[in-house]
Design an enzyme around this catalytic site. Structure first.
Site, short mmCIF file in Angstrom:
data_model
loop_
_atom_site.label_atom_id
_atom_site.label_comp_id
_atom_site.label_asym_id
_atom_site.label_seq_id
_atom_site.Cartn_x
_atom_site.Cartn_y
_atom_site.Cartn_z
N GLY A 242 0.82 -1.16 0.01
CA GLY A 242 -0.14 0.00 -0.07
C GLY A 242 0.70 1.44 0.06
N ASN A 243 0.17 2.41 0.27
CA ASN A 243 1.03 3.49 0.49
C ASN A 243 0.40 4.62 1.29
OD1 ASN A 243 -1.12 5.58 -1.07
ND2 ASN A 243 -0.85 3.93 -2.76
#
Ligand code: CTP
Length: 419
Positions: A205-206
């Site tokens: 993810g980020n």
């Protein structure tokens, strides 16, 4: 304007005397409501002399006028500074055991809390949960400053400077008038960060919080548009009212949600941070430690924005973002220009990220480029300010296109027609 200045019991209470002076000098009527603990630090005579109004911490004074209800109903703005861990806990729990917390339960105007406490108290999960609860209900809780605290310790927990508190608080009520210039328009905005599953429990993810996309959706809705927010893993507390929410998780989900709605949309905004790569395979069972490292094969994700821009109808406005840090190969703007040309979106908001800028609850600055990479606007400020500037640019483009669409016999006298 009628301001309620709540003061909780912390050493930083003295700074609120300066805040009170600033508010008075700006012409506001200020009613100070301290807690009993606050009066241990700064006494009633100081607050009364500086505000020119009676001061009490108790619900049992002025019972004939039902003070806690009257003060709350008349307020245009409430500032709590300092907001201690205890005060925020009581406010989050909806307690009403003194005049300040009782007042907080009766107000309907904007409330800004400026926290001050030791770092350990600020970072304690109980305080974090209370802050999240308060923010989820619409209370604006400022981030404390990082610096010297009461003892020898330093860290996050310092009360922001009185000027910063006053500016943040007044900005909540001095919102510019909005016109319903997007009434009848359908706007679809993506926000948040996509997650690419590795196995049933893990993902890549980020750090995108989704705040900028949420602000754009809220701004478009406030200007009369019919708005859908495709929200990739956005904290529920941040989601705006008056907007249709479509929760998604992965890039594939987000692409499907955007494409499904693109046909009927007038405006498409890709504010989500989309994962460029995803694991080539998703394990059906949890991947076990091998004792010998792990190599993950990644495959590139489709470019959703470029696809939407390619398939857009001529009158549709497609907006993208460019998150750039700049590097040896080029500046933030140079990378932004190249991206504007190859993505094909009508507008690209170039956003510097990293070093505390861009992600999370921090101010933002964007340069808006057209599809040739020419600068059409620059906005700096809160994410709401950036949203306003961007929606202005979208509105201007929609107007230009509408003007071009008008048959010539009807357009005589139109001032918006390009030369
Ligand atoms: N975007 C997209 N699909 C992707 C990647 C990005 O739609 N697979 C969109 C983002 O929502 C944003 C814009 O493209 O509006 C630019 O995103 P950014 O992360 O800045 O650029 P990338 O295209 O990922 O390029 P790079 O990471 O190489 O800079």
């Amino acid at each position: 304007m009628r301001v309620v200045l709540g003061v909780a019991g912390g050493i930083a209470a003295y700074k609120s005397a300066l805040l009170l002076r600033l508010l008075r000098e700006a012409g506001h009527e200020v009613r100070v409501v301290p807690t009993t603990a606050a009066l241990e630090f700064v006494g009633v005579p100081t607050w009364e002399a500086l505000s020119g109004q009676p001061v009490t911490a108790s619900v049992f004074d002025g019972t004939d006028t039902v003070e806690h209800v009257r003060i709350g109903r008349q307020a245009d703005l409430v500032i709590v500074a300092p907001a201690t861990a205890d005060l925020m806990a009581r406010a989050a729990a909806g307690m009403a055991n003194d005049l300040l917390t009782a007042t907080l339960l009766t107000v309907t105007c904007p409330v800004l809390m400026a926290p001050a406490m030791h770092t350990e108290m600020w970072q304690h999960p109980a305080t974090a949960a209370n802050v999240a609860t308060l923010r989820g209900r619409g209370t604006h809780v400022m981030e404390p400053e990082v610096g010297r605290l009461t003892g020898a310790d330093t860290g996050p927990g310092r009360l922001p400077e009185p000027e910063a508190i006053a500016a943040a608080a007044l900005a909540l009520v001095e919102q510019p008038e909005r016109t319903a210039d997007l009434a009848g328009r359908r706007v679809v905005v993506s926000a948040g960060g996509t997650r690419e599953p590795l196995d049933p429990v893990r993902f890549l993810g980020n750090r995108s919080s989704g705040r900028q996309g949420v602000a754009i959706a809220a701004e478009a809705a406030a200007r009369g548009a019919d708005v859908t927010l495709v929200a990739a893993n956005v904290d529920a507390a941040l989601l705006p009212p008056d907007v249709e929410i479509v929760p998604v998780e992965s890039t594939a989900d987000l692409q499907a949600a955007m494409r499904e709605r693109a046909g009927r949309a007038d405006v498409l905004v890709m504010a989500a941070a989309v994962a460029d790569y995803r694991p080539a395979t998703v394990a059906e069972a949890k991947v076990k430690k091998s004792g010998d490292g792990l190599v993950i094969d990644l495959v590139e994700n489709p470019d959703i924005l470029a696809g939407l821009a390619r398939e857009a109808r001529p009158e549709q406005v497609v907006v993208g973002f460019a998150a750039e840090t700049g590097d040896a190969a080029g500046s933030v703007l140079e990378h932004g220009r190249a991206k504007a040309r190859h993505k094909g979106a009508d507008l690209l908001a170039v956003n510097q990220v990293g070093n505390g800028s861009g992600f999370g609850d921090v101010p933002n600055a964007v340069v808006i480029l057209d599809r040739q990479g020419a600068v059409v606007g620059e906005v700096e400020g809160t994410k709401a300010d950036v949203a306003r500037g961007l929606v202005d640019a979208v509105g201007a483009l929609l107007d230009t296109r509408a003007a071009v669409d008008v048959p010539s016999e009807l357009s005589a006298g139109a001032t918006t027609l390009p030369g």
